[in-house]
Design an enzyme around this catalytic site. Sequence first.
Site, PDB file in Angstrom:
ATOM      1  N   LYS A  71     -20.843  48.613  48.546  1.00 46.42           N
ATOM      2  CA  LYS A  71     -22.052  49.158  47.916  1.00 46.42           C
ATOM      3  C   LYS A  71     -22.984  49.876  48.893  1.00 46.42           C
ATOM      4  O   LYS A  71     -23.753  50.739  48.488  1.00 46.42           O
ATOM      5  CB  LYS A  71     -22.817  48.049  47.174  1.00 46.42           C
ATOM      6  CG  LYS A  71     -22.139  47.628  45.876  1.00 46.42           C
ATOM      7  CD  LYS A  71     -23.017  46.641  45.131  1.00 46.42           C
ATOM      8  CE  LYS A  71     -22.402  46.267  43.801  1.00 46.42           C
ATOM      9  NZ  LYS A  71     -23.290  45.405  43.001  1.00 46.42           N
ATOM     10  N   ASP A 107     -27.353  48.756  38.361  1.00 42.90           N
ATOM     11  CA  ASP A 107     -27.684  47.323  38.225  1.00 42.90           C
ATOM     12  C   ASP A 107     -29.162  47.149  37.872  1.00 42.90           C
ATOM     13  O   ASP A 107     -29.536  46.185  37.196  1.00 42.90           O
ATOM     14  CB  ASP A 107     -27.406  46.580  39.545  1.00 42.90           C
ATOM     15  CG  ASP A 107     -25.923  46.297  39.745  1.00 42.90           C
ATOM     16  OD1 ASP A 107     -25.166  46.306  38.761  1.00 42.90           O
ATOM     17  OD2 ASP A 107     -25.522  46.069  40.905  1.00 42.90           O
TER      18      ASP A 107
HETATM   19  P1  NAP Z   1     -24.644  39.814  49.118  1.00 42.45           P
HETATM   20  O1  NAP Z   1     -25.294  41.129  49.415  1.00 42.45           O
HETATM   21  O2  NAP Z   1     -23.500  39.354  49.923  1.00 42.45           O
HETATM   22  O3  NAP Z   1     -25.822  38.695  49.193  1.00 42.45           O
HETATM   23  C1  NAP Z   1     -25.512  37.356  49.083  1.00 42.45           C
HETATM   24  C2  NAP Z   1     -26.795  36.483  49.074  1.00 42.45           C
HETATM   25  O4  NAP Z   1     -26.403  35.142  48.836  1.00 42.45           O
HETATM   26  C3  NAP Z   1     -27.554  36.508  50.385  1.00 42.45           C
HETATM   27  O5  NAP Z   1     -28.925  36.411  50.106  1.00 42.45           O
HETATM   28  C4  NAP Z   1     -27.066  35.232  51.080  1.00 42.45           C
HETATM   29  O6  NAP Z   1     -28.036  34.609  51.908  1.00 42.45           O
HETATM   30  C5  NAP Z   1     -26.833  34.315  49.906  1.00 42.45           C
HETATM   31  N1  NAP Z   1     -25.776  33.334  50.265  1.00 42.45           N
HETATM   32  C6  NAP Z   1     -24.478  33.604  50.482  1.00 42.45           C
HETATM   33  N2  NAP Z   1     -23.850  32.456  50.806  1.00 42.45           N
HETATM   34  C7  NAP Z   1     -24.769  31.467  50.818  1.00 42.45           C
HETATM   35  C8  NAP Z   1     -24.726  30.064  51.077  1.00 42.45           C
HETATM   36  N3  NAP Z   1     -23.598  29.432  51.403  1.00 42.45           N
HETATM   37  N4  NAP Z   1     -25.868  29.343  50.963  1.00 42.45           N
HETATM   38  C9  NAP Z   1     -27.016  29.976  50.647  1.00 42.45           C
HETATM   39  N5  NAP Z   1     -27.124  31.304  50.385  1.00 42.45           N
HETATM   40  C10 NAP Z   1     -26.013  32.029  50.474  1.00 42.45           C
HETATM   41  O7  NAP Z   1     -24.147  39.755  47.599  1.00 42.45           O
HETATM   42  P2  NAP Z   1     -24.721  40.608  46.365  1.00 42.45           P
HETATM   43  O8  NAP Z   1     -24.059  41.926  46.313  1.00 42.45           O
HETATM   44  O9  NAP Z   1     -26.199  40.551  46.423  1.00 42.45           O
HETATM   45  O10 NAP Z   1     -24.167  39.781  45.108  1.00 42.45           O
HETATM   46  C11 NAP Z   1     -24.659  38.504  44.784  1.00 42.45           C
HETATM   47  C12 NAP Z   1     -23.986  38.008  43.494  1.00 42.45           C
HETATM   48  O11 NAP Z   1     -24.406  38.802  42.392  1.00 42.45           O
HETATM   49  C13 NAP Z   1     -22.441  38.105  43.522  1.00 42.45           C
HETATM   50  O12 NAP Z   1     -21.925  36.912  42.975  1.00 42.45           O
HETATM   51  C14 NAP Z   1     -22.145  39.268  42.604  1.00 42.45           C
HETATM   52  O13 NAP Z   1     -20.893  39.147  41.952  1.00 42.45           O
HETATM   53  C15 NAP Z   1     -23.272  39.142  41.590  1.00 42.45           C
HETATM   54  N6  NAP Z   1     -23.552  40.401  40.870  1.00 42.45           N
HETATM   55  C16 NAP Z   1     -23.406  40.401  39.508  1.00 42.45           C
HETATM   56  C17 NAP Z   1     -23.679  41.563  38.793  1.00 42.45           C
HETATM   57  C18 NAP Z   1     -23.518  41.574  37.290  1.00 42.45           C
HETATM   58  O14 NAP Z   1     -23.365  42.670  36.714  1.00 42.45           O
HETATM   59  N7  NAP Z   1     -23.567  40.452  36.630  1.00 42.45           N
HETATM   60  C19 NAP Z   1     -24.088  42.727  39.468  1.00 42.45           C
HETATM   61  C20 NAP Z   1     -24.240  42.682  40.859  1.00 42.45           C
HETATM   62  C21 NAP Z   1     -23.955  41.509  41.562  1.00 42.45           C
HETATM   63  P3  NAP Z   1     -28.212  35.033  53.466  1.00 42.45           P
HETATM   64  O15 NAP Z   1     -29.022  36.300  53.462  1.00 42.45           O
HETATM   65  O16 NAP Z   1     -28.937  33.875  54.055  1.00 42.45           O
HETATM   66  O17 NAP Z   1     -26.814  35.220  54.021  1.00 42.45           O
END
Ligand code: NAP
Length: 297
Positions: A71, A107
């Site tokens: 992304k 999104d």
């Molecule tokens: P990302 O950029 O990788 O961000 C992940 C976030 O989760 C970060 O804030 C990270 O914290 C936190 N995290 C990861 N592992 C963790 C752990 N073990 N303990 C605590 N915090 C943790 O991911 P993203 O792109 O934002 O996506 C997040 C979720 O949203 C995914 O599951 C994705 O599939 C979902 N999503 C869904 C839709 C939909 O249409 N429904 C659309 C977009 C995304 P740190 O900063 O501390 O590492």
Amino acid sequence: MKLSAKTQLCCLIGHPVSHSLSPTMHNAAFEALGLDICYLAFDVPPASLSLAMEGLRALGAIGMSVTIPHKQSVRNFIDELDGDALLVGAVNCLAKRGPGWVGYNTDVRGFLVALEEVLETSISGMSAVVLGAGGAARAVAVSLGRAGASRVSVINRAGERAKLLVDGLQPHLEGTTFQAFAWDQAECGDALATADLLINATPLGMSAVAGSEAWTESLLTFQKLALTRLPAHTVFYDLIYAPERTPFMELALASGHSAHNGLGMLLHQGAESFRLWTRRDAPISIMRAAMASDGTS
Ligand code: NAP
């Protein structure tokens, strides 16, 4: 679906993609409107992104969905960025405009439409807590700010990442007060105590993520603490939609809160992407039904 020598291509690029419902949703929509377009999912590891983008340009693809981990990096292959994509700093949809790609973040709108659909009301004036500070959390925070939320508190494992997020958005969304907290910071309790909405924008609890059980445990520990501070009316929204009833939702339902998964967000970001690719309104009910009848949903 009838393919021809004139069939145009839309696709998803990400890694992994095998769990995605996007092909089901978009192919049902193209077929319903009699459009000669097909949608495929391509598993593209980071090292192959450049080659994949070059190939898709050469083959004349007209639209693309982009998911983890591309992304941000896909911006290097885009000719123009839409305002929301710039503000969020991430692109989840590309549309062909002339010879080049325009990058969008659907999104932002997808989340807002999905949330207001389940709430059956506007979120203007509401106070929201967002868990996570990654790309999805940023899109959610922009969406809440655009919709007139009074306060958005971002709580993240890494507190400095939450702070970066809110400092970046606050000057652009002045009608909303943004706050940042680390998970272990006692002050986040005050934000929780007035939350109308609690949104999980971390991947914790997602069935496709390896090691998810251990992660889920860490999220639940935090959320159990959070529950002692949340008002009874707080609505939980989880961006995760697989499993259909996520651990975050289980927790909400067990404490009498209402809870929703992210399937509606997936649907509405897809509908917005469909509109950008075809310049036609998406057949929402057909897309929703196709996702519901897909065995993986
Ligand atoms: P990302 O950029 O990788 O961000 C992940 C976030 O989760 C970060 O804030 C990270 O914290 C936190 N995290 C990861 N592992 C963790 C752990 N073990 N303990 C605590 N915090 C943790 O991911 P993203 O792109 O934002 O996506 C997040 C979720 O949203 C995914 O599951 C994705 O599939 C979902 N999503 C869904 C839709 C939909 O249409 N429904 C659309 C977009 C995304 P740190 O900063 O501390 O590492």
